[in-house]
Scaffold this motif. Structure first.
Motif, short mmCIF file in Angstrom:
data_model
loop_
_atom_site.label_atom_id
_atom_site.label_comp_id
_atom_site.label_asym_id
_atom_site.label_seq_id
_atom_site.Cartn_x
_atom_site.Cartn_y
_atom_site.Cartn_z
N ARG A 1 0.83 -1.19 0.00
CA ARG A 1 0.00 0.00 0.00
C ARG A 1 0.87 1.25 0.00
NH1 ARG A 1 -4.63 -1.39 4.55
NH2 ARG A 1 -5.48 -3.26 3.53
N THR A 2 0.37 2.31 -0.59
CA THR A 2 1.11 3.56 -0.61
C THR A 2 1.15 4.17 0.78
OG1 THR A 2 1.17 5.78 -1.54
CG2 THR A 2 -0.99 4.78 -1.26
N ARG A 3 2.24 4.84 1.07
CA ARG A 3 2.39 5.48 2.38
C ARG A 3 1.77 6.87 2.39
NH1 ARG A 3 5.82 2.84 5.74
NH2 ARG A 3 6.01 4.70 7.02
N ALA A 4 1.46 7.42 1.24
CA ALA A 4 0.89 8.76 1.16
C ALA A 4 -0.62 8.68 1.32
CB ALA A 4 1.25 9.42 -0.17
N LYS A 5 -1.18 9.47 2.23
CA LYS A 5 -2.61 9.54 2.42
C LYS A 5 -3.22 10.80 1.82
CE LYS A 5 -3.10 6.70 6.59
NZ LYS A 5 -3.71 6.62 7.94
N GLN A 6 -2.39 11.76 1.47
CA GLN A 6 -2.88 13.01 0.92
C GLN A 6 -2.48 13.10 -0.55
OE1 GLN A 6 -1.96 16.48 3.21
NE2 GLN A 6 -2.53 17.91 1.61
N HIS A 7 -3.47 13.37 -1.40
CA HIS A 7 -3.23 13.49 -2.84
C HIS A 7 -3.90 14.77 -3.34
CE1 HIS A 7 -1.60 9.41 -3.16
NE2 HIS A 7 -2.60 9.01 -2.38
N PHE A 8 -3.08 15.61 -3.94
CA PHE A 8 -3.53 16.88 -4.51
C PHE A 8 -4.23 17.74 -3.45
CE2 PHE A 8 -3.30 13.88 -8.00
CZ PHE A 8 -2.56 14.59 -8.94
N GLY A 9 -3.74 17.67 -2.21
CA GLY A 9 -4.27 18.51 -1.14
C GLY A 9 -5.47 17.97 -0.41
N TYR A 10 -5.90 16.75 -0.72
CA TYR A 10 -7.09 16.20 -0.09
C TYR A 10 -6.76 14.83 0.52
CZ TYR A 10 -9.52 19.75 -2.83
OH TYR A 10 -9.92 20.95 -3.37
N ILE A 11 -7.48 14.49 1.57
CA ILE A 11 -7.37 13.18 2.19
C ILE A 11 -8.77 12.58 2.27
CG2 ILE A 11 -5.33 13.77 3.54
CD1 ILE A 11 -7.11 14.14 5.96
N THR A 12 -8.82 11.27 2.41
CA THR A 12 -10.11 10.59 2.50
C THR A 12 -10.89 11.07 3.73
OG1 THR A 12 -9.28 8.64 1.36
CG2 THR A 12 -11.22 8.35 2.75
N GLY A 13 -12.15 11.41 3.53
CA GLY A 13 -13.00 11.91 4.61
C GLY A 13 -13.20 13.40 4.60
N ASP A 14 -12.50 14.14 3.74
CA ASP A 14 -12.68 15.59 3.68
C ASP A 14 -14.06 15.94 3.16
OD1 ASP A 14 -10.17 16.02 4.62
OD2 ASP A 14 -9.26 16.55 2.69
N LEU A 15 -14.66 16.97 3.74
CA LEU A 15 -15.93 17.50 3.26
C LEU A 15 -15.63 18.56 2.21
CD1 LEU A 15 -19.05 17.58 3.58
CD2 LEU A 15 -18.71 19.40 5.27
N VAL A 16 -16.11 18.37 1.01
CA VAL A 16 -15.77 19.25 -0.10
C VAL A 16 -17.04 19.67 -0.82
CG1 VAL A 16 -13.51 18.18 -0.42
CG2 VAL A 16 -15.47 17.34 -1.73
N ARG A 17 -16.89 20.72 -1.63
CA ARG A 17 -17.94 21.15 -2.55
C ARG A 17 -17.40 21.04 -3.96
NH1 ARG A 17 -20.65 26.24 -0.69
NH2 ARG A 17 -21.73 24.66 0.57
#
Length: 450
Positions: A368-384
């Motif tokens: 598995r990749t060690r990076a959790k943030q991609h292009f400034g976002y992580i899983t679970g972020d609330l976005v529009r």
């Protein structure tokens, strides 16, 4: 609602919050739970009476409610009236944590028993720090405390009222109330489990009725499926039946013999898992809440049930939380307002620490990749998301699951779809919880007679 300097003020009605935002007098401080911050008022300029935080702890979920008390006049004079301002339902994931830990333990046992390099099991003499709890129980205490601390940060909480329930597991396991020596020594004092089972099943197999053959002690609900060693979960079974059942639940093994299944299930009593959880975590939660520098008042569950029934409320965690503490029925005390909707807070965690994906035997196969943030976002972020074209064109709000290629997966009430990170705007960072709303189960408030 927060003051200009960030200090908590009294909660306001959603219509009032929308008006303040529309006039530009406030800004959004947090989306879930929704909190605004005033731009033109300090705490010194506001009247802050304070609110009470009421908590109804549970094994699977916990109810929290913010209330205040106002004096209202009726035909009997002036009486205290409790108003529900905000209700939250916290859904724990202790069962998921336990399942993952059991799976990991199974991987370790399988690796030791396979024809590989011998790995000696760790010793069982390891000590724990005072106050240690298993991770599945520690999670229930920590998440409840975390949410209570957050409410104290966003609302002027002056008191914390907690329902303190305790269960007599000895009486629950026997189905009757024990006293004296029977309570101290147990119902099986002076005998063994095997001898008790032999007399209970007439020294014969519980599944096929065979007698005069070697009999094994069999678990109705297998240990690998959460079964315990309680005497009510044990039967006698011959070797062929024991091997044929294996790790199957008794309901599946005896699906074609419903009469025998009903006879065996009459022996099984209610599980004690939830009762043990409440007994274990009760005082730990009280100790944790005491660190918030606010009075913590415990109340018996009997009082909560009486208040809820007197007000004609349904049985939910949030309505139980609203009913915690004395209502002073003799003085005309009552609950006069319920929140129309409940904020459902579901514990989701912050991802996995595992760096490999194991196969069904527990051996690592994929990295598995060690990076959790991609292009400034992580899983679970609330976005529009503002999607310009395509099937999902429009404005969408939801939580995302990130992808390394930049096409993140956005979950909405209408479905899930992929959207480029270029079309996203961050609203709130993921904090290990998922948020939703549901209508309150009962809004019927009986009026006083006369």
């Amino acid at each position: 609602m927060l003051a200009k300097e960030g200090q908590p003020l009294m909660p306001c009605h959603p219509a009032r919050a929308r008006e303040l935002l529309r006039k530009g007098r406030a800004v959004v401080a947090r989306h879930a739970p929704f909190t605004i911050r005033l731009k033109d008022r300090t705490r010194a300029q506001s009247d802050v009476d304070g609110v009470q935080l009421r908590i109804d702890p549970g094994s699977k979920g916990t109810g929290l409610a913010l209330t205040d008390v106002k004096e209202e006049s009726d035909s009997h004079g002036v009486s205290p009236a409790r108003r529900g301002l905000i209700s939250l339902e916290l859904q724990h994931r202790g069962d998921q944590i336990r399942t993952c830990m059991d799976q990991r333990a199974g991987y370790r046992r399988r690796r030791r028993s396979a024809k590989r390099r011998y790995r000696a099991p760790r010793s069982l003499n390891r000590s724990h720090a005072p106050g240690w709890l298993p991770p599945s129980l520690r999670h229930r205490v920590d998440t409840t405390f975390s949410l209570a601390k957050r409410l104290c940060r966003y609302a002027p909480v002056t008191e914390i009222h907690v329902e303190r329930a305790s269960f007599d597991t000895h009486s629950l396991s026997t189905g009757k109330r024990l006293t004296g020596a029977s309570y101290e020594r147990g119902t099986l004092a002076g005998t063994s489990a095997r001898a008790h089972l032999r007399s209970l099943w007439n020294n014969a197999c519980a599944y096929c009725g065979a007698s005069g053959v070697p009999l094994n002690v069999e678990h109705l609900r297998p240990r690998c499926r959460g079964g315990s060693n309680r005497i009510s979960n044990l039967v006698l079974a011959c070797v062929p039946c024991n091997n044929a059942k294996g790790s199957m639940p008794v309901e599946s093994f005896l699906a074609d013999r419903p009469t025998l299944l009903a006879k065996i299930l009459r022996q099984v009593t209610a599980p004690l898992t939830d009762a043990a959880v409440m007994n274990t975590t009760g005082w730990q939660l009280m100790s944790a809440l005491a660190t918030l520098d606010r009075p913590v008042l415990p109340w018996p569950s009997r009082l909560t049930a009486e208040n809820r029934k007197a007000m004609g409320l349904a049985k939910t965690h949030t309505l139980d939380a609203l009913s915690v503490g004395p209502l002073e029925h003799e003085a005309g005390g009552r609950i006069v307002r319920l929140p129309s909707h409940v904020l459902v807070v579901r514990a989701t965690g912050r991802g996995s620490y595992a760096r490999t994906t194991p196969d069904r035997y527990g051996f690592p196969r994929l990295l598995r990749t060690r990076a959790k943030q991609h292009f400034g976002y992580i899983t679970g972020d609330l976005v529009r998301a503002v999607v310009p074209t395509g099937k999902w064109a429009g404005r969408w709000t939801g939580r995302i699951s990130v992808r390394a290629r930049g096409q993140h997966s956005l979950g909405t009430p209408d479905g899930r779809f992929n959207v480029s990170h270029l079309h996203l705007r961050l609203l709130q960072r993921g904090d290990g919880y998922g948020y939703g709303t549901r209508p309150e189960g009962s809004r019927r408030i009986p009026r006083k007679n006369g």
